[in-house]
Design a protein around this motif. Sequence first.
Motif, PDB file in Angstrom:
ATOM      1  N   LEU A   1     -54.237 -70.531 -29.681  1.00  0.00           N
ATOM      2  CA  LEU A   1     -54.607 -70.939 -30.815  1.00  0.00           C
ATOM      3  C   LEU A   1     -55.074 -69.606 -31.699  1.00  0.00           C
ATOM      4  CD1 LEU A   1     -55.610 -73.534 -32.595  1.00  0.00           C
ATOM      5  CD2 LEU A   1     -58.014 -72.884 -31.683  1.00  0.00           C
ATOM      6  N   ARG A  19     -45.147 -73.169 -34.521  1.00  0.00           N
ATOM      7  CA  ARG A  19     -46.330 -74.016 -34.389  1.00  0.00           C
ATOM      8  C   ARG A  19     -46.086 -75.252 -33.534  1.00  0.00           C
ATOM      9  NH1 ARG A  19     -48.927 -74.625 -40.444  1.00  0.00           N
ATOM     10  NH2 ARG A  19     -50.050 -76.171 -39.250  1.00  0.00           N
ATOM     11  N   VAL A  72     -54.011 -72.140 -36.053  1.00  0.00           N
ATOM     12  CA  VAL A  72     -52.875 -72.939 -35.903  1.00  0.00           C
ATOM     13  C   VAL A  72     -52.542 -72.735 -34.273  1.00  0.00           C
ATOM     14  CG1 VAL A  72     -51.986 -72.974 -38.008  1.00  0.00           C
ATOM     15  CG2 VAL A  72     -51.233 -70.886 -36.498  1.00  0.00           C
ATOM     16  N   LEU A  73     -52.035 -73.793 -33.668  1.00  0.00           N
ATOM     17  CA  LEU A  73     -51.709 -73.512 -32.062  1.00  0.00           C
ATOM     18  C   LEU A  73     -50.016 -73.162 -32.257  1.00  0.00           C
ATOM     19  CD1 LEU A  73     -53.034 -74.230 -29.366  1.00  0.00           C
ATOM     20  CD2 LEU A  73     -51.633 -76.590 -29.481  1.00  0.00           C
ATOM     21  N   THR A 132     -55.494 -79.690 -34.812  1.00  0.00           N
ATOM     22  CA  THR A 132     -54.805 -78.764 -35.565  1.00  0.00           C
ATOM     23  C   THR A 132     -54.029 -78.754 -36.705  1.00  0.00           C
ATOM     24  OG1 THR A 132     -52.952 -78.600 -33.968  1.00  0.00           O
ATOM     25  CG2 THR A 132     -54.980 -77.387 -33.463  1.00  0.00           C
ATOM     26  N   PRO A 133     -53.731 -78.257 -37.642  1.00  0.00           N
ATOM     27  CA  PRO A 133     -54.551 -76.806 -37.716  1.00  0.00           C
ATOM     28  C   PRO A 133     -55.922 -76.953 -37.814  1.00  0.00           C
ATOM     29  CG  PRO A 133     -53.235 -77.568 -39.600  1.00  0.00           C
ATOM     30  CD  PRO A 133     -52.830 -78.540 -38.617  1.00  0.00           C
ATOM     31  N   MET A 134     -56.745 -75.900 -37.413  1.00  0.00           N
ATOM     32  CA  MET A 134     -58.157 -76.178 -37.569  1.00  0.00           C
ATOM     33  C   MET A 134     -58.886 -75.415 -38.809  1.00  0.00           C
ATOM     34  SD  MET A 134     -60.575 -75.172 -34.536  1.00  0.00           S
ATOM     35  CE  MET A 134     -60.281 -76.721 -33.355  1.00  0.00           C
ATOM     36  N   VAL A 154     -59.989 -77.990 -28.815  1.00  0.00           N
ATOM     37  CA  VAL A 154     -58.893 -78.463 -28.926  1.00  0.00           C
ATOM     38  C   VAL A 154     -58.357 -79.037 -27.421  1.00  0.00           C
ATOM     39  CG1 VAL A 154     -56.258 -78.090 -29.130  1.00  0.00           C
ATOM     40  CG2 VAL A 154     -57.972 -77.173 -30.934  1.00  0.00           C
TER      41      VAL A 154
END
Length: 297
Positions: A232, A249, A167-168, A255-257, A201
Amino acid sequence: MLTLHQLEVLVAVAETGSVGAAAEQLVVTQPAVSASVAALERQVGTKLLARAGRGVVLTQEGETLARYARQILGLVSEAVAAVEGQGAGEQATVHLGVVTAAAQHLVGQLLVHVNELRPRIGIELEVGNRARIWQLLNARAIDLAVTGRPPASGEFTVLAERPNELVLVCRPGTVWARRLADATWLVREPGSGTRASAEEVIAQLGIEPARAVIGSNAAIQKAAEAGVGVALLPREAAEEALATRALVRVAAPGTPMSRPWYIVGRAGEPLPAPARRWLDHLLAQPEARFVPVAQRP
């Protein structure tokens, strides 16, 4: 005839970059190291080392021989360990390599059940970035690798996998989704799987932001919590910070990846008995969340 000692000397010189440092590592004299390399060069009929400033570097031929030397020495160690493991009840060892990102929040789950296999089985853990772990597995310095990306080479095979989501994240109020190009991206060093995912990303966003390279995900998370930039990270690692809103977030394409953790071995080779027992035991634990992927050799 080539000897194992000559191969050990070549690998030591390759790893240390100097005859003196190799001699210190092997606890021999510098002339002994030079003599071993010279004998090896006579055997193969070519130069293996070249001067580079105050040290030495391997020639192309030296690099090729050193790569095979690591594999040969690894096989010898593996054979000795296998024989010792059949001895009078002595402890056998599982050699496990884990990428840095996984080590920071999976080590407990990977090791917690080892005590149940003692005293017959112990474990040695090597932590490094993805490039380093592949190198160790290829050289047979480890039995199994835990990594965040599947192997690109047919030399390796995926044995098990576990869900993982990236997650970013950033500190609340410091980064906005529409201004990600203006943010500093906190990334790992080249060779890290997490770095490669972050670059994916960035490429999807079509931006070229400033990057701050930090050597561990734990340190990256602390920097993100301090408001330095965006990162990330594995969701599991950031769960507590997200729950307390030390991090939030950030919405971004891609994302999410999903980036599962994989347990990887060498293709076409049987696992050493201790590694096979450890892996079977881990897969039998539902809380570990690893599931088998392929028929193990």
